[in-house]
Design a protein around this motif. Structure first.
Motif, PDB file in Angstrom:
ATOM      1  N   ASP A  16       0.858  -1.183   0.000  1.00 18.12           N
ATOM      2  CA  ASP A  16       0.000   0.000   0.000  1.00 18.12           C
ATOM      3  C   ASP A  16       0.895   1.234   0.000  1.00 18.12           C
ATOM      4  O   ASP A  16       1.667   1.443   0.937  1.00 18.12           O
TER       5      ASP A  16
ATOM      6  N   GLU B 276       0.224   4.406   0.353  1.00 21.32           N
ATOM      7  CA  GLU B 276      -0.235   5.599   1.072  1.00 21.32           C
ATOM      8  C   GLU B 276       0.750   6.082   2.144  1.00 21.32           C
ATOM      9  O   GLU B 276       1.050   7.276   2.211  1.00 21.32           O
TER      10      GLU B 276
ATOM     11  N   GLU C  48      -2.429   3.250  -6.840  1.00 23.07           N
ATOM     12  CA  GLU C  48      -3.328   2.492  -5.971  1.00 23.07           C
ATOM     13  C   GLU C  48      -2.578   1.456  -5.150  1.00 23.07           C
ATOM     14  O   GLU C  48      -2.813   1.292  -3.954  1.00 23.07           O
ATOM     15  N   LYS C  49      -1.645   0.737  -5.788  1.00 27.72           N
ATOM     16  CA  LYS C  49      -0.861  -0.275  -5.090  1.00 27.72           C
ATOM     17  C   LYS C  49       0.353  -0.631  -5.931  1.00 27.72           C
ATOM     18  O   LYS C  49       0.427  -0.328  -7.122  1.00 27.72           O
TER      19      LYS C  49
ATOM     20  N   LYS D  17      -4.459   4.396  -9.925  1.00 30.37           N
ATOM     21  CA  LYS D  17      -5.853   4.538  -9.529  1.00 30.37           C
ATOM     22  C   LYS D  17      -6.712   4.805 -10.754  1.00 30.37           C
ATOM     23  O   LYS D  17      -6.362   5.606 -11.614  1.00 30.37           O
TER      24      LYS D  17
ATOM     25  N   VAL E 229     -12.805   5.783  -7.836  1.00 27.99           N
ATOM     26  CA  VAL E 229     -13.214   5.222  -6.569  1.00 27.99           C
ATOM     27  C   VAL E 229     -14.683   4.871  -6.643  1.00 27.99           C
ATOM     28  O   VAL E 229     -15.383   5.197  -7.592  1.00 27.99           O
TER      29      VAL E 229
ATOM     30  N   ASN F 226     -11.449  12.034  -9.284  1.00 28.39           N
ATOM     31  CA  ASN F 226     -12.123  10.756  -9.477  1.00 28.39           C
ATOM     32  C   ASN F 226     -13.633  10.972  -9.378  1.00 28.39           C
ATOM     33  O   ASN F 226     -14.103  11.739  -8.531  1.00 28.39           O
TER      34      ASN F 226
ATOM     35  N   LYS G 216      -8.731   5.967   1.331  1.00 29.81           N
ATOM     36  CA  LYS G 216      -9.515   6.498   0.223  1.00 29.81           C
ATOM     37  C   LYS G 216     -10.476   5.457  -0.276  1.00 29.81           C
ATOM     38  O   LYS G 216     -10.109   4.321  -0.406  1.00 29.81           O
TER      39      LYS G 216
END
Length: 798
Positions: free
Chosen positions: A129, A131, A195-196, A221, A224, A251, A798
């Motif tokens: 992740d 983030e 996103e990852k 990403k 969402v 988004n 998120k």
């Protein structure tokens, strides 16, 4: 390794099952797993008896249930309608997959502070992740540098568990570019657009076989699932030179469609400094070179896309990227040839100045579609993409000799490189009863590469064409692949096996200054096997073991095969090797995860026909050396990784890991035997200290001892980053102050002893920097809940 395999099987088979479990999976309308769903089960006969759990990052929740019983299921999650169903445990082998529907009566804004997993193990790949690391990074390249367990060298290569660099993918599509070009693309991507990150150390048969060093897939990403959200991001960092950046991510999600838009501007400037001292044994002299380079650059990036649900079973998507990079460099090279004994007597002294201005464009367009056959996960996927990469460059250079005779000459050149890559693949996956899964697919990729370079040289006021530097060539590559693999679950066991068949066609033709046409056509088979088993429980967490093996290939690209010399300076040039053969690697790895978090791995790579960059001495002039590529023989790489977190708590979070790699080379270089063994340790760590509800301190870093890069032996070096994060305005505004390479330790000395080359040197760049990032989040956010020892607390999800 055979003994290790037998011990592994005997140990696993000997363990006894503790309990029978029922696994529930929750997904959204896009079939994406839902994390943090609250699940409640009640016995239909004894309603006072109930069980509660939360879904993990894969959307799954497990329960110990009585056989031949009926349970009432209730599930809820922010942004989704409440869900109810019945679970009948007498239906053995049934796959419980539930789809939650969006709730149109959502709040206008939801901000939930929750713990998010930093790293999770999903079959044969590790999910990171980004983030927690995004606040300390100005672009995606820096984010990868900070990912625990990854090592990025100063040339942009990413290493996992091999001396071969990993392949880089973006949204599952391989980037068939050199490390500097890939680094330019990643530096144009904003960190909060990711996103990852998927780390795939031993890819399955469904991935390309050209991944002997593993693969890193950067997933961007694409929107969402809750209304509208966005992020505005800006900041700077300052070392000897400075970087500045600003970007916005938007988004939007409606009932049957979603879309996204990313815009980012980045201005960068850095330097690279190195010294190089080579012994000229035949002349009892030393060649000493000092080089200083500065690299100003700016980039503009745009990402955009949309996804559409045409029906409950069919969905299609489009995504595109457009980036522009303007890179400049000024390189000053001072060289001298001195007496090896006195270091005072000079035989030659000169200065080189090189100015480069390069502009490159990258356009990527992709269309994907997915058809779902059932709710169990059976599906047909289609993905096709077209990638165009163009580079325009201009170079001016001058060389001034002071000794033995004052003389100077200069030159200029320009080049145009264009690369077009088309790729298309079709994947089929079907889940049969009795936990049997079949996967198969086809893929084709077609690449065209054209290069034209023209140079002039000026001596004594006369300008003429420089035949040594001028060249033109084109390259064609077509790889067609087919694969099939199947997996079967046997209680606590999971077995997946398959193979990939690839046909490779490579054609190269140099038209200027001479014809160096070559052609390769070969077909290779690449088997794969994956075995997994739940070992036992520790404090209600599952301990799972894995065993993975696969064969892979590394193909030489045309730049490695083109034999025409490419001038660097008067003491060194580059030349390809048209007889270069592909490199094959057999990898086997055993690893263990704790509650789907990787903690330990041990493995070995058997590498045959290694090809790598080597430096050789020119036979006509001992002062001149050249870089080329050769197949050197074979190498055995043995490694292990260890990752842990202590202690699991609310205020302080600590992750530490280490990796050891031992290389054993055996082969020939420049018609001389070359054998050596070398072990390298790498340590990496990540810390978080939560000061209060709005402030946190982060620290991450790595340290490498007895490093090795190809045949360069490196001194100890490392990096330590520190940042402070503060949230304002109901946690929508995040301000981060950071210091990169706190102790300025990310530089190293190197030694090169191979063939007739005996050299030492030193290299460093603008790695120590102070910076501030400002990020404002607006719109709605998803709720994430849960706890595990690899979680990072206090980040807005998120």
């Amino acid at each position: 390794m055979k003994k290790l395999f037998l011990l592994f099987l005997i140990f696993n088979i000997g363990l006894q099952a503790f309990s029978q479990k029922i696994q529930l999976k929750f997904v959204d309308k896009f079939s994406a797993p839902l994390f943090g769903v609250t699940v409640n089960l009640r016995d239909s006969l004894n309603k006072s008896f109930q069980l509660n759990n939360f879904t993990d990052t894969s959307g799954r929740a497990e329960f110990n249930l009585k056989s031949n019983s009926i349970y009432l299921l209730k599930a809820s999650s922010v942004g989704y309608k409440p869900f109810t169903s019945i679970i009948n445990t007498s239906e053995k082998g049934k796959a419980y997959i539930f789809t939650l529907q969006d709730d149109s009566q959502t709040l206008s804004s939801v901000t939930v502070t929750a713990k998010k997993p930093l790293m999770t193990q999903e079959d044969d790949k590790t999910i990171v992740d980004p983030e927690p690391l995004a606040g300390m990074s100005t672009n995606a390249f820096e984010l990868i540098e900070k990912t625990p367990g990854l090592f990025v060298d100063q040339d942009g290569n990413v290493y996992l568990n091999s001396s071969s660099p990993a392949r880089i993918y973006i949204n599952g599509r391989e980037q068939k570019l050199g490390p500097s070009d890939i680094a330019s693309i990643l530096k144009s991507l904003p960190p909060n657009s990711i996103e990852k990150i998927e780390i795939i150390r031993t890819p399955s048969a469904s991935m390309d076989a050209s991944s002997s060093g593993g693969a890193v897939n950067v997933v961007l990403k694409k929107g969402v699932k809750l209304g509208r959200t966005g992020t505005i991001n800006a900041g700077f960092n300052q070392g000897r030179f400075g970087n500045q950046f600003v970007g916005i991510n938007l988004n939007r999600s409606l009932e049957t469609r979603s879309s996204y838009l990313n815009l980012n501007f980045n201005h960068r400037k850095s330097f690279d400094e190195s010294t190089f001292e080579r012994v000229l044994e035949t002349e009892n002299r030393n060649l000493n070179t000092d080089s200083y380079s500065i690299f100003p650059a700016y980039s503009i990036f745009s990402g955009f896309g949309a996804n559409f649900d045409l029906s409950k079973k069919l969905e299609i998507g489009y995504d595109g990227r457009l980036s522009f990079n303007d890179n400049k460099s000024r390189i000053e090279n001072n060289s001298e040839v001195v007496n090896s004994a006195s270091f005072v007597e000079k035989f030659s002294q000169n200065t080189n100045l090189v100015d480069n201005n390069t502009q490159n464009y990258n356009i990527n367009q992709g269309v994907n579609a997915k058809y779902k056959f059932d709710e169990k996960g059976s599906e047909l996927r289609f993905d096709t993409s077209l990638d165009y990469f163009e580079t325009n460059g201009v170079q001016d250079y001058s060389t001034n000799f002071l000794i033995p005779t004052p003389i100077s000459f200069s030159g200029a050149g320009d080049w145009l490189n264009s690369r077009t890559l088309f790729a298309s693949m079709l994947d089929f996956k079907y889940l049969f009863p009795q936990k049997f899964t079949l996967e198969t697919g086809l893929k084709t990729s077609i690449q065209n590469f054209d290069s034209k370079t023209e140079y002039t040289i000026t001596r004594n006021g006369i300008t003429a064409k420089d035949a040594f530097r001028t060249n033109a060539f084109d390259y064609f590559e077509n790889i067609n692949a087919a694969y099939a693999q199947m997996s079967k679950s046997f209680g606590k066991y999971v077995l997946k096996t398959g193979a990939r068949l690839e046909n490779t066609v490579m054609k190269g033709r140099q038209t200027v200054p001479s014809d160096t046409t070559f052609s390769i056509n070969r077909t290779d088979l690449f088997p794969y096997i994956f075995f997994s088993r739940k070992l036992f429980k520790i404090a209600s967490y599952d301990l799972r073991g894995y065993l993975i093996a696969r064969r892979t290939i590394s193909r030489p690209v045309y730049e490695y095969l083109n034999p025409f010399p490419r001038f660097v300076d008067q003491y060194i040039y580059e030349a390809g090797n048209p007889s270069l053969r592909p490199q094959f690697t057999n990898n086997i790895e055993a690893n263990i995860s704790f509650d789907e978090r990787p903690i330990f791995a041990i493995g070995r790579n058997y590498v045959k026909d290694i090809f790598t960059s080597v430096v050789l001495q020119d036979k006509s002039d001992a002062r001149v050396s050249y870089r080329t590529y050769q197949n050197l023989g074979k190498n055995t790489e043995t490694y292990f990784r260890l990752l842990g977190a202590v202690p699991p708590g609310k205020k302080y979070f600590f992750v530490v890991g280490t990796m050891f790699m031992f290389n054993d080379y055996e082969g020939q270089l420049d018609n001389k035997p070359i054998t050596f063994s070398k072990g390298t340790w790498s340590f990496f760590t990540f810390h978080q200290l939560k000061i209060d509800g709005n402030s946190s301190v982060y620290m991450n870093g790595f340290f490498r001892t007895n490093g090795q890069q190809q045949f360069y032996e490196l001194s100890n070096f490392g990096n330590l980053d520190l940042s402070i994060n503060r949230q304002f305005f109901n946690k929508k505004l995040v301000v981060t102050a950071q210091m990169r390479d706190l102790f300025y330790s990310n530089n190293y000395s190197f030694t090169l002893n191979q063939g007739n080359i005996n050299a030492t040197g030193f290299r460093r760049n603008d790695s120590r920097r102070f910076g501030i990032n400002i990020r404002y989040n607006f719109g709605q956010k998803k709720k994430n809940e849960g706890f595990d020892m690899f979680n990072v607390e206090g980040m807005d999800s998120k």
